[in-house]
Design a protein around this motif. Sequence first.
Motif, PDB file in Angstrom:
ATOM      1  N   GLY A 288      20.029  21.492  42.860  1.00 45.35           N
ATOM      2  CA  GLY A 288      21.966  20.301  43.032  1.00 45.35           C
ATOM      3  C   GLY A 288      21.157  19.463  44.809  1.00 45.35           C
ATOM      4  N   THR A 289      22.576  19.097  44.807  1.00 45.04           N
ATOM      5  CA  THR A 289      21.727  18.373  46.752  1.00 45.04           C
ATOM      6  C   THR A 289      22.056  19.208  47.616  1.00 45.04           C
ATOM      7  N   SER A 290      22.395  20.685  47.868  1.00 44.26           N
ATOM      8  CA  SER A 290      22.796  21.644  48.330  1.00 44.26           C
ATOM      9  C   SER A 290      21.182  22.432  48.664  1.00 44.26           C
ATOM     10  N   GLU A 291      20.539  22.293  47.469  1.00 43.57           N
ATOM     11  CA  GLU A 291      19.468  22.690  47.606  1.00 43.57           C
ATOM     12  C   GLU A 291      18.188  21.806  47.659  1.00 43.57           C
TER      13      GLU A 291
ATOM     14  N   GLU B 130      19.012  19.664  50.195  1.00 44.25           N
ATOM     15  CA  GLU B 130      18.700  19.913  51.260  1.00 44.25           C
ATOM     16  C   GLU B 130      17.986  20.549  51.726  1.00 44.25           C
ATOM     17  N   HIS B 131      17.994  21.813  50.652  1.00 48.09           N
ATOM     18  CA  HIS B 131      17.236  22.995  51.237  1.00 48.09           C
ATOM     19  C   HIS B 131      15.518  23.618  51.311  1.00 48.09           C
TER      20      HIS B 131
END
Lengths: 482, 198
Positions: free
Chosen positions: A159-162, A164-165
Amino acid sequence: MANNSNPGKPRTLYEKIWDAHVVETREDGTSLIFIDRHLVHEVTSPQAFESLRMAGRKVRRPDLTLAVPDHNLPTTARLDADGKRIPIADAQSAAQLAALEANAPAFGIRYIDASAAEQGIVHVVGPEQGFSLPGSTIVCGDSHTAAHGGVGALAFGIGTSEVEHVLATQTLQLKRSKTLEVVVDGALGIGVTPKDLILHIIGEIGTAGGTGYVIEYRGKVFEEMSIEGRLTVCNMSIEAGARAGLVAPDEKTFAYLAGRPLAPKGADWDAALAWWRSLPSDPGALFDKSVRIDAGDIQPTVTWGTSPEDVVPIGGKVPDPASFADPSKQAAAAKSLDYMGLTPGQLLSEVPVENIFIGSCTNSRIEDLRSAAHVLRGRHKADTVKWAIVVPGSGLVKMQAEEEGLDKIFTDAGFEWREPGCSACLGMNPDKVPPGERCASTSNRNFVGRQGPGARTHLMSPAMAAAAAVAGHLTDVRDLPT
Amino acid sequence: MNRVSTISGRAIPFGRKNVDTDVIIAAEWLKTISREGLGEGAFASIRAEPGNIFDEPAFAGAPILIAGDNFGCGSSREHAAWALLDMGITAVIAPGFSDIFASNAFKNGILSVTLPQEQIDRLMEVAQTDPITVDLETQTVTTPFQDRFTFEIDPFRKTCLTEGLDEIGLTLARDEAIGTYETRQAAQMPWLAKGIAA
């Protein structure tokens, strides 16, 4: 990085790749896993870049990151007669593309322009450029990242949070998955393709059967399969719930990758090769679960419902919802049939189609186009087929096809020959199937509304989609006179 | 990430199995470059059905969703989690979740609670008329009728949710370990470490 916690214990391919990428493991069993390759596209990245910017964070390893637009690009001409870019009419799509075009250079990431020959669907571009390598960890904000398992990479969607991570740390916090081997022995029959095989496998495992697992596809069928076929199979692992699917790298894999622009060269290549050859699962390595399938049982396969597990051989009939044991499956099947406009007992080969889509990260590589063109050579789509398009997976696939004259076969058959992109796979660019109409599609998902609101999708192989175009209804490609 | 503790209120008794993220939020809504406002497009194909559960006034603003097995399968779009949040949903209870959706939900402070089907069936019944409480600290789902179901959660995820930790910040604090790995990789797997620097 033979970071083996228990030397001597036979390990699976997945375990070897995992062990080689552990930065550290905490007491609770969560590991920090290093990511070797990160593919970025326009749809799932803008919020990640924005968050980095807000937090004042940098991209840790721009040199391990490659950006390319694919999802919402129109597949019509991108440059005008003067070589100037034709603007995207949809303001939101244009803004999303502009965001990626700005974010990539701002964060030092290599970017493939929408009009470059190398542009294409991320999962076609990665292997084609030699960016995707055996034994590497690959992520992308797209669930079909599983495709890269076809070259023996541990590749999965995030996903997008990952996203970013990974941009910020080049790692992910992960727990080790369970392992599922899918063993297919024997040989695929004439007219039966890797797409039929993976649809059949998903039908066997079910759409949640692989949840929590990484699949390794094993057995003679995969050993003999081309790399492009393996990419097709691994691509749809997520449709069986598995975040990743793998085929062990072998001499075919190495021959496929040798000389590709981003593949290792010289001494690096030799060193890589030595490690890649050590990757296949050890004899005696244990899998948490095993599924065995005889290739001889598999027929050209199509979907009838709104889940990729809703498969049936082309000679079969639309099932009666009452035939399912599970009451919730009965209800789901009834709903699916209502959406699909089908009746129980109807022969699949009598289902008319008005639209044909040959493309997507599952089936848009050169072998897919050759397979469809082979069926269409000297033939024309039925008059009742209103819209038929072929969308090559990348500019390089398109050029190769044109060199072989495939584009001419398609256009002579009444197909439109398009620019590379995700196209009608997902209904977020202008290529959509109209409400209530049916599409014979080589893509990967037949979900409600996937190809556009109210669109009815039947998944199948490129050869079967081509045959449907000629017949005007779903049909067994093996029945067309050769 | 926002801290998560107790989520109490009406629960939408949806119950459908294999709900894919295309159904939660269709591709047309993915053209946004923001995380906001996606609730409007959530479950659009289901909301087109007359008498659908999502548009019943009793469930307006309900913080909990009860779903069937394999919730959130398909696409990795985090927009599905953002859409739920925008609807006001901060806990989803189901017999099973897709791996990617569960991860996306967690990153956004949405609790995904896995319970066996029998317990889901009971909660579906209660939810028709009464509120439900999900408590992270005690790892329980309770009803006003003495039902008390316990659920498992990964300890790391629980800590992050309870304390509202920034996972990227936590990982950045491991900079030295990542650097050590990179040095080792450069020595042992130079073909990977070299990357594609222009």
